[in-house]
Design a protein around this motif. Structure first.
Motif, PDB file in Angstrom:
ATOM      1  N   ARG A  45      -4.024  -4.358 -18.528  1.00 40.42           N
ATOM      2  CA  ARG A  45      -3.616  -3.721 -19.789  1.00 40.42           C
ATOM      3  C   ARG A  45      -2.862  -4.771 -20.595  1.00 40.42           C
ATOM      4  NH1 ARG A  45      -0.875   1.614 -17.149  1.00 40.42           N
ATOM      5  NH2 ARG A  45      -2.756   2.473 -16.180  1.00 40.42           N
ATOM      6  N   GLY A  46      -3.595  -5.453 -21.447  1.00 43.36           N
ATOM      7  CA  GLY A  46      -2.981  -6.556 -22.190  1.00 43.36           C
ATOM      8  C   GLY A  46      -2.660  -7.670 -21.221  1.00 43.36           C
ATOM      9  N   ARG A  47      -1.367  -7.980 -21.093  1.00 43.60           N
ATOM     10  CA  ARG A  47      -0.940  -9.036 -20.159  1.00 43.60           C
ATOM     11  C   ARG A  47      -0.442  -8.463 -18.841  1.00 43.60           C
ATOM     12  NH1 ARG A  47       2.188 -13.706 -23.254  1.00 43.60           N
ATOM     13  NH2 ARG A  47       2.636 -14.092 -21.077  1.00 43.60           N
ATOM     14  N   VAL A  48      -0.435  -7.160 -18.726  1.00 42.77           N
ATOM     15  CA  VAL A  48       0.099  -6.507 -17.527  1.00 42.77           C
ATOM     16  C   VAL A  48      -1.054  -6.109 -16.603  1.00 42.77           C
ATOM     17  CG1 VAL A  48       1.428  -4.539 -16.681  1.00 42.77           C
ATOM     18  CG2 VAL A  48       2.070  -5.646 -18.827  1.00 42.77           C
ATOM     19  N   HIS A  49      -0.908  -6.450 -15.330  1.00 38.61           N
ATOM     20  CA  HIS A  49      -1.896  -6.071 -14.320  1.00 38.61           C
ATOM     21  C   HIS A  49      -1.335  -4.875 -13.552  1.00 38.61           C
ATOM     22  CE1 HIS A  49      -4.463  -9.879 -14.145  1.00 38.61           C
ATOM     23  NE2 HIS A  49      -3.665  -9.991 -15.207  1.00 38.61           N
ATOM     24  N   MET A  50      -2.012  -3.729 -13.674  1.00 36.63           N
ATOM     25  CA  MET A  50      -1.602  -2.519 -12.964  1.00 36.63           C
ATOM     26  C   MET A  50      -2.463  -2.373 -11.710  1.00 36.63           C
ATOM     27  SD  MET A  50       0.853  -1.453 -14.815  1.00 36.63           S
ATOM     28  CE  MET A  50       1.207   0.056 -13.946  1.00 36.63           C
ATOM     29  N   CYS A  51      -1.823  -2.051 -10.612  1.00 41.53           N
ATOM     30  CA  CYS A  51      -2.530  -1.891  -9.336  1.00 41.53           C
ATOM     31  C   CYS A  51      -2.521  -0.419  -8.942  1.00 41.53           C
ATOM     32  CB  CYS A  51      -1.855  -2.725  -8.255  1.00 41.53           C
ATOM     33  SG  CYS A  51      -1.865  -4.491  -8.618  1.00 41.53           S
ATOM     34  N   HIS A  52      -3.660   0.026  -8.401  1.00 43.55           N
ATOM     35  CA  HIS A  52      -3.842   1.415  -7.966  1.00 43.55           C
ATOM     36  C   HIS A  52      -4.373   1.414  -6.543  1.00 43.55           C
ATOM     37  CE1 HIS A  52      -3.757   2.703 -12.237  1.00 43.55           C
ATOM     38  NE2 HIS A  52      -4.393   1.561 -12.434  1.00 43.55           N
ATOM     39  N   LEU A  53      -3.931   2.351  -5.751  1.00 40.19           N
ATOM     40  CA  LEU A  53      -4.436   2.516  -4.397  1.00 40.19           C
ATOM     41  C   LEU A  53      -5.850   3.085  -4.440  1.00 40.19           C
ATOM     42  CD1 LEU A  53      -3.891   2.554  -1.309  1.00 40.19           C
ATOM     43  CD2 LEU A  53      -3.032   4.879  -1.619  1.00 40.19           C
ATOM     44  N   ASP A  54      -6.725   2.557  -3.620  1.00 37.74           N
ATOM     45  CA  ASP A  54      -8.070   3.106  -3.429  1.00 37.74           C
ATOM     46  C   ASP A  54      -8.200   3.398  -1.937  1.00 37.74           C
ATOM     47  OD1 ASP A  54     -10.682   3.857  -3.383  1.00 37.74           O
ATOM     48  OD2 ASP A  54     -11.460   2.039  -4.305  1.00 37.74           O
TER      49      ASP A  54
ATOM     50  N   LEU B 206       0.835  -1.208   0.000  1.00 36.04           N
ATOM     51  CA  LEU B 206       0.000   0.000   0.000  1.00 36.04           C
ATOM     52  C   LEU B 206       0.868   1.255   0.000  1.00 36.04           C
ATOM     53  CD1 LEU B 206      -2.916  -0.896   2.441  1.00 36.04           C
ATOM     54  CD2 LEU B 206      -3.002  -0.684  -0.050  1.00 36.04           C
ATOM     55  N   ARG B 207       1.973   1.231   0.760  1.00 36.72           N
ATOM     56  CA  ARG B 207       2.887   2.390   0.768  1.00 36.72           C
ATOM     57  C   ARG B 207       3.450   2.637  -0.626  1.00 36.72           C
ATOM     58  NH1 ARG B 207       5.591   0.038   5.230  1.00 36.72           N
ATOM     59  NH2 ARG B 207       4.316   0.488   7.029  1.00 36.72           N
ATOM     60  N   GLU B 208       3.820   1.560  -1.298  1.00 36.31           N
ATOM     61  CA  GLU B 208       4.339   1.690  -2.662  1.00 36.31           C
ATOM     62  C   GLU B 208       3.276   2.277  -3.590  1.00 36.31           C
ATOM     63  OE1 GLU B 208       7.438   1.034  -3.931  1.00 36.31           O
ATOM     64  OE2 GLU B 208       8.067   0.740  -1.848  1.00 36.31           O
ATOM     65  N   LEU B 209       2.052   1.819  -3.452  1.00 36.33           N
ATOM     66  CA  LEU B 209       0.975   2.296  -4.316  1.00 36.33           C
ATOM     67  C   LEU B 209       0.590   3.748  -4.019  1.00 36.33           C
ATOM     68  CD1 LEU B 209      -1.204  -0.925  -4.414  1.00 36.33           C
ATOM     69  CD2 LEU B 209       0.105   0.070  -6.306  1.00 36.33           C
ATOM     70  N   ALA B 210       0.920   4.223  -2.841  1.00 41.23           N
ATOM     71  CA  ALA B 210       0.646   5.627  -2.524  1.00 41.23           C
ATOM     72  C   ALA B 210       1.475   6.558  -3.407  1.00 41.23           C
ATOM     73  CB  ALA B 210       0.936   5.902  -1.045  1.00 41.23           C
ATOM     74  N   ASP B 211       2.589   6.048  -3.927  1.00 41.16           N
ATOM     75  CA  ASP B 211       3.444   6.836  -4.822  1.00 41.16           C
ATOM     76  C   ASP B 211       3.031   6.708  -6.287  1.00 41.16           C
ATOM     77  OD1 ASP B 211       4.986   7.768  -2.700  1.00 41.16           O
ATOM     78  OD2 ASP B 211       6.402   6.094  -2.847  1.00 41.16           O
ATOM     79  N   GLY B 212       2.054   5.864  -6.565  1.00 41.58           N
ATOM     80  CA  GLY B 212       1.583   5.695  -7.940  1.00 41.58           C
ATOM     81  C   GLY B 212       1.352   4.238  -8.272  1.00 41.58           C
ATOM     82  N   GLU B 213       0.796   4.002  -9.451  1.00 43.83           N
ATOM     83  CA  GLU B 213       0.459   2.645  -9.865  1.00 43.83           C
ATOM     84  C   GLU B 213       1.707   1.779  -9.983  1.00 43.83           C
ATOM     85  OE1 GLU B 213      -1.576   3.149 -13.598  1.00 43.83           O
ATOM     86  OE2 GLU B 213       0.289   3.207 -14.722  1.00 43.83           O
ATOM     87  N   ARG B 214       1.524   0.477  -9.767  1.00 41.00           N
ATOM     88  CA  ARG B 214       2.615  -0.492  -9.862  1.00 41.00           C
ATOM     89  C   ARG B 214       2.066  -1.761 -10.501  1.00 41.00           C
ATOM     90  NH1 ARG B 214       4.839   3.456  -8.088  1.00 41.00           N
ATOM     91  NH2 ARG B 214       6.336   3.641  -6.418  1.00 41.00           N
ATOM     92  N   THR B 215       2.947  -2.490 -11.146  1.00 40.69           N
ATOM     93  CA  THR B 215       2.574  -3.804 -11.658  1.00 40.69           C
ATOM     94  C   THR B 215       2.679  -4.806 -10.508  1.00 40.69           C
ATOM     95  OG1 THR B 215       4.835  -4.425 -12.254  1.00 40.69           O
ATOM     96  CG2 THR B 215       3.528  -3.269 -13.948  1.00 40.69           C
TER      97      THR B 215
END
Length: 131
Positions: free
Chosen positions: A67-76, A25-34
């Motif tokens: 996105r295609g074969r890539v799963h992008m995660c976003h903080l909610d 979650l800390r990582e996702l606070a800085d932006g989307e991540r795979t």
């Protein structure tokens, strides 16, 4: 105040109960991540990372976009705000008790400062003691 239903609140706290998920979650606070980027700091498999991500998704703390074969995660962060609202009740509980403790300590300090201190009295010597 947004109120979480108890089962959802349980799910949020379960998700937050794991250090790996909290770091994600800390990582996702800085932006989307795979998924791979979220797994990288922990030296865990993508399957293990996916299990952690699924727990975060079930709690509503993250969204996953394919996105295609890539799963992008976003903080909610919505459920975090709701959990914080629930925790605020206990913050008031402890704040009230700490305020009371501070008041009692200040009263004790004031009482001690108002009482003159006398040097300790010398005890009388027992009879027959010539020291």
């Amino acid at each position: 105040m947004v109120e979480l239903q108890m089962p959802q609140l349980d799910t949020v706290f379960h998700a937050l109960g794991d250090a790996t998920r909290r770091q994600m979650l800390r990582e996702l606070a800085d932006g989307e991540r795979t998924v791979g980027q979220l797994a990288e700091p922990f030296a865990i498999s993508l399957a293990a990372a996916s299990k952690h991500i699924k727990a975060l998704e079930n709690a509503g703390l993250i969204r996953r976009e394919v996105r295609g074969r890539v799963h992008m995660c976003h903080l909610d962060p919505g459920p975090l705000a709701s959990a914080q609202s629930w925790l605020n009740y206990y913050e008031r509980f402890w704040t009230d008790r700490l305020d009371m403790l501070e008041r009692l300590l200040r009263e004790d300090d004031a009482r001690k400062a108002a009482t003159p201190t006398e040097p300790p009295k010398e005890l009388p010597k027992p009879k027959g003691d010539d020291r």
